[in-house]
Design a protein around this motif. Structure first.
Motif, PDB file in Angstrom:
ATOM      1  N   GLU A  77     -39.251 -57.601 -42.408  1.00 53.01           N
ATOM      2  CA  GLU A  77     -38.086 -58.013 -43.192  1.00 53.01           C
ATOM      3  C   GLU A  77     -37.128 -58.772 -42.292  1.00 53.01           C
ATOM      4  O   GLU A  77     -37.003 -58.456 -41.100  1.00 53.01           O
ATOM      5  N   HIS A  78     -36.488 -59.774 -42.866  1.00 54.64           N
ATOM      6  CA  HIS A  78     -35.439 -60.528 -42.178  1.00 54.64           C
ATOM      7  C   HIS A  78     -34.222 -60.492 -43.087  1.00 54.64           C
ATOM      8  O   HIS A  78     -34.266 -61.049 -44.187  1.00 54.64           O
ATOM      9  N   HIS A  79     -33.190 -59.784 -42.646  1.00 54.41           N
ATOM     10  CA  HIS A  79     -31.969 -59.619 -43.448  1.00 54.41           C
ATOM     11  C   HIS A  79     -32.286 -59.103 -44.848  1.00 54.41           C
ATOM     12  O   HIS A  79     -31.756 -59.586 -45.846  1.00 54.41           O
ATOM     13  N   GLY A  80     -33.203 -58.127 -44.910  1.00 56.53           N
ATOM     14  CA  GLY A  80     -33.540 -57.476 -46.165  1.00 56.53           C
ATOM     15  C   GLY A  80     -34.549 -58.196 -47.037  1.00 56.53           C
ATOM     16  O   GLY A  80     -34.909 -57.699 -48.098  1.00 56.53           O
ATOM     17  N   GLU A  81     -35.019 -59.351 -46.610  1.00 60.46           N
ATOM     18  CA  GLU A  81     -35.996 -60.122 -47.384  1.00 60.46           C
ATOM     19  C   GLU A  81     -37.373 -60.053 -46.729  1.00 60.46           C
ATOM     20  O   GLU A  81     -37.479 -60.103 -45.498  1.00 60.46           O
ATOM     21  N   TYR A 121     -41.199 -66.558 -39.595  1.00 66.33           N
ATOM     22  CA  TYR A 121     -40.129 -66.573 -38.602  1.00 66.33           C
ATOM     23  C   TYR A 121     -40.700 -66.354 -37.203  1.00 66.33           C
ATOM     24  O   TYR A 121     -41.692 -65.646 -37.035  1.00 66.33           O
ATOM     25  N   TYR A 123     -38.994 -65.565 -33.146  1.00 69.70           N
ATOM     26  CA  TYR A 123     -37.762 -65.143 -32.488  1.00 69.70           C
ATOM     27  C   TYR A 123     -37.884 -65.219 -30.962  1.00 69.70           C
ATOM     28  O   TYR A 123     -37.772 -64.203 -30.274  1.00 69.70           O
ATOM     29  N   GLU A 146     -29.489 -64.895 -32.981  1.00 73.40           N
ATOM     30  CA  GLU A 146     -29.018 -63.547 -33.302  1.00 73.40           C
ATOM     31  C   GLU A 146     -29.653 -62.551 -32.359  1.00 73.40           C
ATOM     32  O   GLU A 146     -30.644 -62.862 -31.699  1.00 73.40           O
ATOM     33  N   PHE A 148     -31.946 -59.544 -31.781  1.00 64.88           N
ATOM     34  CA  PHE A 148     -33.168 -59.190 -32.482  1.00 64.88           C
ATOM     35  C   PHE A 148     -33.786 -57.977 -31.803  1.00 64.88           C
ATOM     36  O   PHE A 148     -34.035 -57.990 -30.596  1.00 64.88           O
TER      37      PHE A 148
END
Length: 171
Positions: A77-81, A121, A123, A146, A148
């Protein structure tokens, strides 16, 4: 682009993970692992591939069927998605030859061919110019920076890159 081939992770790829267990290649994952941790990661790759939640590949180049690196993507998940995350490493002796960007591009095509549509994504640490360049060369878009959490207790300041697998509708 380098001439590479991706092969799905197999039980025979444990030695490739052992060769990748160097300070240079493991710095973004918290450092060198014990052999038991490497074996556990290898078994996790096989299990998750069987479950369909992650896909790891051995990166081959001509004359090196034992592999020169590892690449893969997995659900997270990335920011809840829901998204897919990509990660890769290429052995030191093979860096700077375009192998990583070619492997990332091939992995994205494999994901599309498998019907994946979630954004992918990556990172890399902000201070890792090589991995950030791989993202750019492979067609990712930089969307920011950000902190991570790579694993519990290990937080890195990372560039956030995204590649779209699904066609975006034109308005």
């Amino acid at each position: 682009m380098a001439d590479i081939t991706l092969h799905p992770w197999s039980p025979d790829d444990l030695d490739l993970l052992r060769r990748a267990n160097t300070p240079e290649l493991m710095d973004q994952l918290g450092g060198v692992e014990t052999d038991e941790q490497v074996i556990a990661r290898h078994e996790r790759y096989l299990r998750m591939q069987h479950e369909g939640t992650a896909f790891q590949f051995r990166i081959e180049i001509p004359g090196h069927t034992e592999g020169v690196g590892v690449i893969g993507y997995w659900q997270r998940e990335h920011h809840g998605e829901p998204v897919l995350e990509a990660g890769w490493s290429v052995e030191e002796a093979y860096r700077g030859q375009g192998i990583a960007p070619a492997a990332v591009a091939a992995m994205l095509e494999r994901a599309r061919a498998a019907g994946e549509t979630l954004p992918v994504y990556a990172y890399p640490r902000v201070d890792n110019p090589a991995s950030n360049a791989v993202c750019r060369k492979a067609g990712f878009t930089l969307v920011g920076e950000e902190d991570f959490e790579v694993k519990p207790g290990l937080v890195l300041h990372a560039s956030v890159w995204v590649a779209q697998l699904a066609e975006t509708p034109r308005g």
